[in-house]
Design an enzyme around this catalytic site. Structure first.
Site, short mmCIF file in Angstrom:
data_model
loop_
_atom_site.label_atom_id
_atom_site.label_comp_id
_atom_site.label_asym_id
_atom_site.label_seq_id
_atom_site.Cartn_x
_atom_site.Cartn_y
_atom_site.Cartn_z
N MET A 129 0.85 -1.18 0.00
CA MET A 129 0.00 0.00 0.00
C MET A 129 0.89 1.24 0.00
SD MET A 129 -2.78 1.38 2.77
CE MET A 129 -1.62 1.89 4.00
N PRO A 130 1.17 1.81 -1.15
CA PRO A 130 1.93 3.04 -1.19
C PRO A 130 1.12 4.20 -0.58
CG PRO A 130 1.93 2.00 -3.33
CD PRO A 130 0.93 1.28 -2.49
N PHE A 131 1.80 5.00 0.20
CA PHE A 131 1.19 6.17 0.81
C PHE A 131 2.10 7.36 0.53
CE2 PHE A 131 1.08 9.14 4.40
CZ PHE A 131 -0.25 9.49 4.39
N HIS A 161 -2.58 5.49 -1.91
CA HIS A 161 -3.21 6.55 -1.12
C HIS A 161 -2.33 7.79 -1.20
CE1 HIS A 161 -6.10 3.84 0.88
NE2 HIS A 161 -5.16 2.95 0.64
#
Length: 68
Positions: free
Chosen positions: A1-3, A41
């Site tokens: 999940m890249p943020f 995100h």
């Protein structure tokens, strides 16, 4: 999940430019890291010029001097 958390001042920032940033950051993460768009995100924190300092001065003061 890249943020991704982008902090920027209000100058030249519209809904359209924010949408473009989100779109292009997402495209880059998909292309470079092979991430799925639905896992990305991105948060844009908008900081008032009076709350951002650079090179020993408030950005608000620097911009005011540039306008004068």
């Amino acid at each position: 999940m890249p943020f991704v958390n982008l902090k920027t001042t209000t100058t030249n920032l519209t809904r359209e430019t924010k949408a473009q940033v989100v779109r292009e950051f997402s495209e880059t993460l998909v292309r470079v890291l092979g991430k799925k768009p639905e896992s990305i995100h991105i948060v844009i924190d908008v900081v008032e010029d009076e709350n951002w300092g650079h090179a020993g001065s408030l950005v608000a003061d620097t911009r005011k001097l540039a306008r004068d």
